[in-house]
Structure formats: C-alpha cells, structure tokens
Design a protein around this motif. Structure first.
Motif, PDB file in Angstrom:
ATOM      1  N   GLY A  34       0.830  -1.207   0.000  1.00 38.23           N
ATOM      2  CA  GLY A  34       0.000   0.000   0.000  1.00 38.23           C
ATOM      3  C   GLY A  34       0.862   1.254   0.000  1.00 38.23           C
ATOM      4  O   GLY A  34       0.513   2.267  -0.601  1.00 38.23           O
ATOM      5  N   ALA A  35       2.006   1.170   0.670  1.00 33.56           N
ATOM      6  CA  ALA A  35       2.920   2.311   0.730  1.00 33.56           C
ATOM      7  C   ALA A  35       3.781   2.409  -0.534  1.00 33.56           C
ATOM      8  O   ALA A  35       4.690   3.226  -0.594  1.00 33.56           O
ATOM      9  CB  ALA A  35       3.803   2.218   1.976  1.00 33.56           C
TER      10      ALA A  35
ATOM     11  N   ALA B   5      -0.419   5.476  -3.720  1.00 34.97           N
ATOM     12  CA  ALA B   5       0.172   4.830  -2.537  1.00 34.97           C
ATOM     13  C   ALA B   5       0.199   5.755  -1.317  1.00 34.97           C
ATOM     14  O   ALA B   5       0.212   6.980  -1.434  1.00 34.97           O
ATOM     15  CB  ALA B   5       1.579   4.359  -2.875  1.00 34.97           C
ATOM     16  N   THR B   6       0.237   5.112  -0.135  1.00 35.54           N
ATOM     17  CA  THR B   6       0.279   5.861   1.127  1.00 35.54           C
ATOM     18  C   THR B   6       1.726   6.176   1.488  1.00 35.54           C
ATOM     19  O   THR B   6       2.282   5.629   2.441  1.00 35.54           O
ATOM     20  CB  THR B   6      -0.377   5.057   2.264  1.00 35.54           C
ATOM     21  OG1 THR B   6       0.240   3.753   2.307  1.00 35.54           O
ATOM     22  CG2 THR B   6      -1.856   4.890   2.048  1.00 35.54           C
TER      23      THR B   6
ATOM     24  N   ASP C   5      -2.556  10.893   4.424  1.00 28.33           N
ATOM     25  CA  ASP C   5      -2.610   9.528   3.895  1.00 28.33           C
ATOM     26  C   ASP C   5      -3.014   8.528   4.975  1.00 28.33           C
ATOM     27  O   ASP C   5      -2.532   8.603   6.113  1.00 28.33           O
ATOM     28  CB  ASP C   5      -1.241   9.124   3.325  1.00 28.33           C
ATOM     29  CG  ASP C   5      -0.987   9.733   1.963  1.00 28.33           C
ATOM     30  OD1 ASP C   5      -1.795  10.581   1.530  1.00 28.33           O
ATOM     31  OD2 ASP C   5       0.023   9.362   1.325  1.00 28.33           O
TER      32      ASP C   5
ATOM     33  N   GLN D  19      -4.438   4.182   5.598  1.00 31.45           N
ATOM     34  CA  GLN D  19      -4.747   2.863   5.083  1.00 31.45           C
ATOM     35  C   GLN D  19      -5.678   2.170   6.079  1.00 31.45           C
ATOM     36  O   GLN D  19      -5.455   2.227   7.286  1.00 31.45           O
ATOM     37  CB  GLN D  19      -3.439   2.067   4.890  1.00 31.45           C
ATOM     38  CG  GLN D  19      -3.542   1.036   3.789  1.00 31.45           C
ATOM     39  CD  GLN D  19      -2.183   0.530   3.319  1.00 31.45           C
ATOM     40  OE1 GLN D  19      -1.226   1.289   3.253  1.00 31.45           O
ATOM     41  NE2 GLN D  19      -2.105  -0.739   2.979  1.00 31.45           N
TER      42      GLN D  19
ATOM     43  N   HIS E 272       8.809   3.372   4.304  1.00 31.59           N
ATOM     44  CA  HIS E 272       9.173   4.793   4.418  1.00 31.59           C
ATOM     45  C   HIS E 272       9.532   5.114   5.867  1.00 31.59           C
ATOM     46  O   HIS E 272       8.736   5.721   6.593  1.00 31.59           O
ATOM     47  CB  HIS E 272       8.020   5.690   3.954  1.00 31.59           C
ATOM     48  CG  HIS E 272       7.630   5.479   2.518  1.00 31.59           C
ATOM     49  ND1 HIS E 272       8.418   5.866   1.469  1.00 31.59           N
ATOM     50  CD2 HIS E 272       6.552   4.895   1.968  1.00 31.59           C
ATOM     51  CE1 HIS E 272       7.839   5.540   0.320  1.00 31.59           C
ATOM     52  NE2 HIS E 272       6.701   4.939   0.596  1.00 31.59           N
TER      53      HIS E 272
END
Lengths: 355, 247
Positions: free
Chosen positions: A69-70, A196-197, B62, B64, B82
């Motif tokens: 997802g990222a 994407a996150t 952002d 999820q 990240h």
C-alpha cells in the motif's frame, strides 16, 4: 553469483524476489518452504531490503498489505495451512486493489495434513479462498527455471493490474535442486503508484486505501470495476503449454509436478503406441478455458491428473462442456502418482471410452 | 467571541460518531498534534475496525484501512517502506485487546517505530455494545447482560500495564478525555508519543479512556462521570514508561 546455478526451488524463488526488485519480504516458518524464508533472511538485508519474521501468517500478509500500500513491491510466502490463515488479508488486498505477491509451496491437507507435496489448494487459490467476489492471478511453475521466471513475472502482473498474484509451487518443486538461469530483464518493469500511502509531502491531496464501502451503490461500483479488470486479465494473460495434442488418443490436463510426471508417461505410452497429449495450464487463473475447450476437437478422451482428490478437473469439465468425456486420476496424502499408475489408468479409460 | 480554529489535518466535515463519544475529541487532538509538529506531509495513519473504521474520511493525510486487529502489522509494512514517515494506528479495545493482541504485542516487541492511539471505552461500540476485553467487572453489556462475572467471563485486560513490560515499547501512557483538563494532558501524551517515534526510539502507545454513551445507556454528561468514577478506578491514569525521555 554465476548466471546458471544448481539451486533448490525455494531458493530460486528467493533469488527471483530480489532480482524482481522486491525489497520487502514478510514470512513465518512453515515446511516445506523454509529454505525460502531462510534465504530471504540472509540475502534481503544484503540487498538493502527488509526481512521480517512475523508473529503469524496473518501478521505477515498484513505487513505485505501495508508495505505494498505504501508503494513497495512486497511478498510473503507460506505453505497450505499458512495460506489458509492469509485468506483474510488476501481478500482485503483484492478489495483495496493493492499489488502483492504470495508464494504457496503446497503441502497436503486437510487440516495440518502432511508436509509432503500436494496440489489440493487449487480450489482455494482459484475460486476465492477468502470472502467476496475477487480473483487472484495464479501461476503454476513446473520446474526450477519457471519458479524463478514466474516469480519475477508475478510482480509485474501484480503492478500492472493492482491485483494479488499467487505463485503455486509444491513441496517437491520447492525442495528439488535444478539448474536455474537467473535471467535479468534489460529494463525492469517500472510503474508509478500515485495512489500509494507514501505521505502526501504536502504536494498532493491525501491518499487513502480501503476496502470498506457502507453505501451499497459505491460497493457495487467497486465490484463492477473489479470484474471488468478480471475480464481484461482473462483476455490478456492466459498462459499454457500444449504438447502433442493433435490427433492424440487421450489428452492429459496437468500442471506443476503432475505435468512433469505426465511428460514421462507420454514416452512410456508411445512405446506401447498410445499417443498421449499434454495440456499444461501455467495460469490456473485465468484458466486456459478456450485451449482446454478446443481439446474436444483434437481427441476423444481427456483426463486431469493432479496431486489432489480432483479439483482442477472441475474447470476442465466446464471448459470441455460435455463435448467429450473427462476423467480424473490423482493421489493424495503426499503420495505421487507413478508413471506406471497413470499409464494403467490411461489404458483403462481408453478401453472404456474408445469402442 | 474568538474564532474557532480548525486543525489543518482534520477535514471540515460532519463525523458519524454519536453525541458525547470521545472519538471526535481524540481525532481533533491527534490532528492538532500533527499540525503543531508540522508533519502533515509525512504522517500515515492506519484505521482499524470498529466505529472509527472510516476515519480516513475525517483526517486530512494519507491513511490505510486495516482488518480487525491487524493495524500494527499494516503499520509495520508502511513504516518499513518509508522509515522517514510518521506512522500511527488508531485502534479500539476490541480491535487491540482481543482480536489483535498478537499484532500489538509483537509490534511492541519488535520496537516497531510506530505510535498507537488506543481508544478504550470498555465496550464494542460498532456492533451494538458487546462485552469487550476491557469491560469492567460487573459492567452490563449486550453479551454480559447480568454484568461481567469474572467466574464466567474473566478479567479486564490492562493493556498499558502489559505493554509496558515489553522492552521494545519505550513510551506508554494512559490518559482520559472526559474533561478539559484531562484532554489537555492527553494531548501532551500523544504529542510526546509521536516525538518518541520521530526520535527513532521505539514503539509508543497512548491508551485513551473514552466514552460510549449510546452503548453504556448513559447521557454524555453521565458518561464522563462514569469514566471518572469507574474506569479510572480500574485503569489508573499516568505514565507507565518513558516519562523521563527528553524528545
């Protein structure tokens, strides 16, 4: 590493993961795929990637969902009972349209079953597994080289369609050592993932990834979009291998290890002047239904050979659609059908069907 | 009258939460903290399952959405891709302390550099008020209609105490949002939890004692009092770990 190496199937998958540019692997120990997890724990950090031994298969697939997802290429691997645990996450990944790859080095079931090779996860892989109307692309390698190449391809397909791709091997292919050539592509597949996150960086509107829609119209629209995508995949991505099918006395449908055994049966049968053809699906979904359906024009008898109690045979029957008789032969419990057994079954079937 | 400042990290929209519920306050406090830390561009939130399942519609960054209990695993994936981002999960008590106990314990054990905001209102709100792992002894719910009986239904879990035993969890604090004074101290804790993550020190969590007037069958005012009289008795407020950290 030399270009062509003698390597265990599970490790060939590991090398494919790294060479496909994937840097995020999340695993949990289970036999017979442990060499893959072990390989990843050493080589993924060496490649500057992330290896996590998760607390469960459930956590591992959810880490994949997060990492993919990222925006990263992400993968988990397991074997049958562990793949059952991942089904919740697989359904969410399908619903949220996150590209991900799962490797299933199949053993036999049901339940804890056994650690010997099997193909009894076919239904689970191609008919859903988790809840909801979704499909995974399912790739079925039949040797070390294909374990490598189809694993690389799995990432490309996942990114191309934003779907989950499952590589379905089995315990024998995973444990077997074979010569594998690590072909690297000239230009690695690259795709932007603006959804994407990654954190907005204050440069765009927020992204959110979800699979929940309380409004029925919104959820139906998502389903309609998914089905359209699956139709496109069915049109574009079918893979199979057809050997000696024209004018065959009987054509065997088999994938993976069962197809390899069948290839030897073809030679044995030829010695007795029985012409056996082989249709080997490489994509189990999308199933090569047109190719299998047209077998009815090439032969009088079709037989599915599997390491199961009869799962793919249902799709073979649907494709043949009653035009010709479809038989089944399989072994379960981790036993492999011998060449002789299959040949005897071919003779029995031919005697019954060909007057 | 002073102008009401709306946090940049919060959408200017109507939330679906019931009157008197703590979720709205918690959302605002988190948004204010993110604004104050200037991390709107690098924050990623993980929504979970429960009343706050769709809070990605309310936050303005952002996010999820995760399956029930799996938010810490999803956050792990997001964060490892990240590491420079600030990643948090927003989970209720059923999500975190029942179905997701393995995920929260092991995210903490790995010292995963994420932050968890744990909304503990001692009940399953979304599904009509069933007994939660944090439901108090004697508390009436739709699945403990005679009150939670420890001989049949066991004991409420004290997650902050449990998690503070784990070496990878470096900041653990329990706060409440039932009045202004406590909201302000909750905000300080949440800010520190994020700063602990940003300093790369390890896993941080803030447990927020929260109200659920609808399922508690109490008015908003009585709910706030119920937190003070009952929840704070069993779930002691305060810092359990990391008070000394200077971040």
């Amino acid at each position: 590493m030399p270009k062509k190496v003698l390597i265990k199937g599970n490790e060939a998958i590991g090398e494919a993961i790294i060479r496909a540019g994937c840097r995020h692997y999340f695993g949990y120990p289970i036999t017979p795929q442990n060499e893959l997890t072990n390989y990843m724990s050493k080589y993924m950090p060496e490649a500057g990637g992330v290896f996590i031994q998760a607390e469960s298969e459930i956590a591992a697939i959810n880490m994949v969902y997060g990492a993919a997802g990222a925006g990263a290429r992400a993968i988990t691997s397991s074997s049958s009972p562990g793949i059952s645990l991942k089904q919740e996450g697989i359904s969410y990944i399908a619903g949220a349209e996150v590209p991900a790859v799962v490797v299933n080095v199949m053993r036999c079931g049901p339940g804890l079953g056994g650690i010997m090779p099997g193909q009894s996860d076919y239904f689970q892989a191609v008919k859903g597994g988790g809840h909801g109307d979704y499909r995974n692309i399912v790739l079925a390698p039949n040797n070390g080289q294909e374990l490598y190449e189809l694993t690389v391809k799995a990432f490309d397909l996942a990114d191309k369609y934003r779907v989950l791709v499952m590589v379905m091997a089995d315990g024998a292919l995973g444990q077997m050592m074979e010569n594998v050539e690590f072909k690297d592509k000239e230009t690695p597949y690259k795709i932007d993932k603006p959804w994407a996150t990654t954190g907005s960086g204050m440069k765009r509107k927020k992204n959110y990834i979800t699979s929940v829609y309380i409004n029925p119209d919104e959820l139906e629209a998502v389903n309609i979009r998914l089905q359209a995508k699956y139709k496109e995949i069915e049109k574009e991505e079918v893979l199979f291998e057809e050997t000696d099918c024209e004018g065959a006395d009987i054509i065997i449908c088999a994938y993976g290890l069962a197809a390899r055994i069948t290839r030897n049966v073809m030679k044995l049968a030829a010695e007795e002047s029985i012409k056996v053809g082989l249709l080997r699906p490489i994509t189990l979904w999308p199933f090569p239904k047109d190719a299998v359906g047209s077998l009815a024009d090439k032969t009088d008898v079709i037989m599915s050979v599997e390491l199961s109690a009869g799962q793919m045979v249902e799709d073979v029957r649907l494709a043949v659609n009653g035009k010709k008789p479809v038989h089944f032969y399989g072994r379960t419990g981790g036993n492999l059908p011998t060449q002789k057994e299959i040949l005897n079954e071919i003779k029995r079937v031919l005697e019954k069907e060909v007057k | 009258m002073p102008k009401r400042l709306h946090p940049k990290s919060l959408e200017n929209t109507i939330m679906h939460y019931c009157p008197g519920c703590s979720h709205g306050i918690a959302h605002r406090v988190i948004a204010e903290v993110i604004d104050e830390l200037g991390i709107e561009g690098k924050i990623v939130g993980i929504a979970s399952v429960g009343c706050s399942y769709n809070n990605y519609l309310y936050f303005k960054f952002d996010m999820q959405q995760a399956a029930h209990g799996r938010a810490p695993a999803v956050a792990t994936g997001v964060k490892r891709v990240h590491p420079e981002n600030v990643v948090f999960t927003y989970q209720g008590d059923g999500d975190l302390a029942a179905i997701g106990t393995a995920e929260i314990i092991h995210a903490a054990a790995r010292g995963e550099k994420i932050t968890t905001i744990f909304i503990n209102n001692a009940i399953y709100g979304m599904t009509s008020g069933q007994m939660a792992p944090t439901t108090l002894i004697g508390q009436v719910t739709t699945t403990s209609p005679l009150g939670r009986d420890t001989s049949l239904q066991g004991f409420p879990l004290k997650m902050s105490e449990i998690l503070s035993q784990i070496d990878g969890a470096v900041f653990v604090e329990r706060v409440s949002m039932h009045d202004v004074k406590h909201i302000l101290s909750a905000k300080r804790a949440i800010k520190k939890a994020f700063k602990v993550q940003m300093a790369g020190l390890g896993f941080s969590i803030v447990e927020v004692l929260s109200t659920c007037p609808t399922n508690w069958r109490l008015s908003p005012v009585d709910s706030a009092k119920w937190v003070e009289d009952n929840m704070m008795e069993y779930y002691k407020l305060g810092n359990y770990k990391g008070a000394e950290l200077e971040v």
